[in-house]
Design a protein around this motif. Structure first.
Motif, PDB file in Angstrom:
ATOM      1  N   MET A   1      54.137  51.176  51.413  1.00 25.21           N
ATOM      2  CA  MET A   1      52.865  51.399  50.780  1.00 25.21           C
ATOM      3  C   MET A   1      51.805  50.582  51.521  1.00 25.21           C
ATOM      4  SD  MET A   1      52.194  50.986  46.743  1.00 25.21           S
ATOM      5  CE  MET A   1      52.357  52.576  46.025  1.00 25.21           C
ATOM      6  N   LYS A   2      50.705  51.208  51.840  1.00 28.30           N
ATOM      7  CA  LYS A   2      49.637  50.533  52.561  1.00 28.30           C
ATOM      8  C   LYS A   2      48.765  49.734  51.604  1.00 28.30           C
ATOM      9  CE  LYS A   2      49.629  53.688  56.333  1.00 28.30           C
ATOM     10  NZ  LYS A   2      49.922  53.120  57.574  1.00 28.30           N
ATOM     11  N   ILE A   3      48.055  48.758  52.155  1.00 26.20           N
ATOM     12  CA  ILE A   3      47.225  47.877  51.340  1.00 26.20           C
ATOM     13  C   ILE A   3      46.143  48.659  50.613  1.00 26.20           C
ATOM     14  CG2 ILE A   3      45.629  47.226  53.164  1.00 26.20           C
ATOM     15  CD1 ILE A   3      46.994  44.817  50.573  1.00 26.20           C
ATOM     16  N   ARG A   7      45.619  48.513  46.559  1.00 32.51           N
ATOM     17  CA  ARG A   7      44.372  48.105  45.909  1.00 32.51           C
ATOM     18  C   ARG A   7      43.903  49.118  44.871  1.00 32.51           C
ATOM     19  NH1 ARG A   7      42.540  45.409  51.027  1.00 32.51           N
ATOM     20  NH2 ARG A   7      42.602  43.215  50.455  1.00 32.51           N
ATOM     21  N   GLU A   8      44.310  50.358  44.995  1.00 36.64           N
ATOM     22  CA  GLU A   8      43.898  51.396  44.054  1.00 36.64           C
ATOM     23  C   GLU A   8      44.682  51.343  42.739  1.00 36.64           C
ATOM     24  OE1 GLU A   8      44.362  55.030  46.219  1.00 36.64           O
ATOM     25  OE2 GLU A   8      42.639  54.624  47.515  1.00 36.64           O
ATOM     26  N   LEU A   9      45.805  50.638  42.722  1.00 38.70           N
ATOM     27  CA  LEU A   9      46.641  50.576  41.526  1.00 38.70           C
ATOM     28  C   LEU A   9      46.066  49.587  40.511  1.00 38.70           C
ATOM     29  CD1 LEU A   9      50.177  50.468  43.186  1.00 38.70           C
ATOM     30  CD2 LEU A   9      49.042  52.444  42.183  1.00 38.70           C
ATOM     31  N   SER A  10      46.399  49.801  39.254  1.00 37.91           N
ATOM     32  CA  SER A  10      45.958  48.886  38.199  1.00 37.91           C
ATOM     33  C   SER A  10      46.870  47.664  38.186  1.00 37.91           C
ATOM     34  CB  SER A  10      46.000  49.587  36.849  1.00 37.91           C
ATOM     35  OG  SER A  10      47.342  49.796  36.458  1.00 37.91           O
ATOM     36  N   ARG A  52      51.996  41.533  49.623  1.00 38.92           N
ATOM     37  CA  ARG A  52      50.733  42.284  49.559  1.00 38.92           C
ATOM     38  C   ARG A  52      50.317  42.504  48.103  1.00 38.92           C
ATOM     39  NH1 ARG A  52      53.201  45.922  53.754  1.00 38.92           N
ATOM     40  NH2 ARG A  52      52.389  45.130  55.726  1.00 38.92           N
ATOM     41  N   ILE A  53      51.287  42.862  47.272  1.00 39.98           N
ATOM     42  CA  ILE A  53      50.996  43.087  45.861  1.00 39.98           C
ATOM     43  C   ILE A  53      50.499  41.803  45.208  1.00 39.98           C
ATOM     44  CG2 ILE A  53      52.084  43.570  43.622  1.00 39.98           C
ATOM     45  CD1 ILE A  53      53.804  45.675  45.102  1.00 39.98           C
ATOM     46  N   GLU A  54      51.157  40.689  45.487  1.00 42.68           N
ATOM     47  CA  GLU A  54      50.738  39.415  44.914  1.00 42.68           C
ATOM     48  C   GLU A  54      49.338  39.032  45.375  1.00 42.68           C
ATOM     49  OE1 GLU A  54      53.888  36.695  45.881  1.00 42.68           O
ATOM     50  OE2 GLU A  54      55.122  37.399  44.221  1.00 42.68           O
ATOM     51  N   THR A  55      49.005  39.333  46.622  1.00 44.88           N
ATOM     52  CA  THR A  55      47.671  39.054  47.142  1.00 44.88           C
ATOM     53  C   THR A  55      46.625  39.861  46.395  1.00 44.88           C
ATOM     54  OG1 THR A  55      48.564  38.560  49.327  1.00 44.88           O
ATOM     55  CG2 THR A  55      46.223  39.114  49.205  1.00 44.88           C
ATOM     56  N   VAL A  56      46.880  41.142  46.189  1.00 42.59           N
ATOM     57  CA  VAL A  56      45.931  42.003  45.492  1.00 42.59           C
ATOM     58  C   VAL A  56      45.799  41.574  44.032  1.00 42.59           C
ATOM     59  CG1 VAL A  56      45.522  44.370  44.715  1.00 42.59           C
ATOM     60  CG2 VAL A  56      46.238  43.938  47.057  1.00 42.59           C
ATOM     61  N   LEU A  57      46.914  41.186  43.405  1.00 47.05           N
ATOM     62  CA  LEU A  57      46.850  40.706  42.026  1.00 47.05           C
ATOM     63  C   LEU A  57      45.977  39.457  41.932  1.00 47.05           C
ATOM     64  CD1 LEU A  57      50.518  41.165  40.762  1.00 47.05           C
ATOM     65  CD2 LEU A  57      48.480  42.246  39.838  1.00 47.05           C
ATOM     66  N   THR A  58      46.130  38.544  42.871  1.00 48.55           N
ATOM     67  CA  THR A  58      45.312  37.331  42.883  1.00 48.55           C
ATOM     68  C   THR A  58      43.841  37.680  43.047  1.00 48.55           C
ATOM     69  OG1 THR A  58      47.145  36.086  43.831  1.00 48.55           O
ATOM     70  CG2 THR A  58      44.948  35.120  44.042  1.00 48.55           C
TER      71      THR A  58
END
Length: 69
Positions: A1-3, A7-10, A52-58
């Motif tokens: 999954m790309k960044i 970023r589009e996910l909730s 990546r997911i943790e970065t976007v969550l932060t």
């Protein structure tokens, strides 16, 4: 999954995806211990996606905290 897709996910979807990936890594590590893992190169890919997911969550939490002030 790309960044961009991440970023589009909730936040809820990101949490679910992170949990799913951690479960998958767990299963793969068990296979690796038994000598049955077919694609050992997949482990770092999954760890990177979790990062990546943790970065976007932060990022999302920081934006929410800034907006709340």
């Amino acid at each position: 999954m790309k960044i961009k897709e991440i970023r589009e996910l909730s936040v809820k979807e990101l949490g679910a995806r992170k949990h799913q990936l951690k479960d998958e890594i767990f299963r793969m590590r068990l296979q690796q211990q038994g000598g049955q893992l077919e694609k050992p190169s997949q482990l770092p890919v999954l760890r990177r996606e979790i990062a990546r997911i943790e970065t976007v969550l932060t990022e999302k939490f920081r934006i929410a905290a800034t907006a709340a002030k």
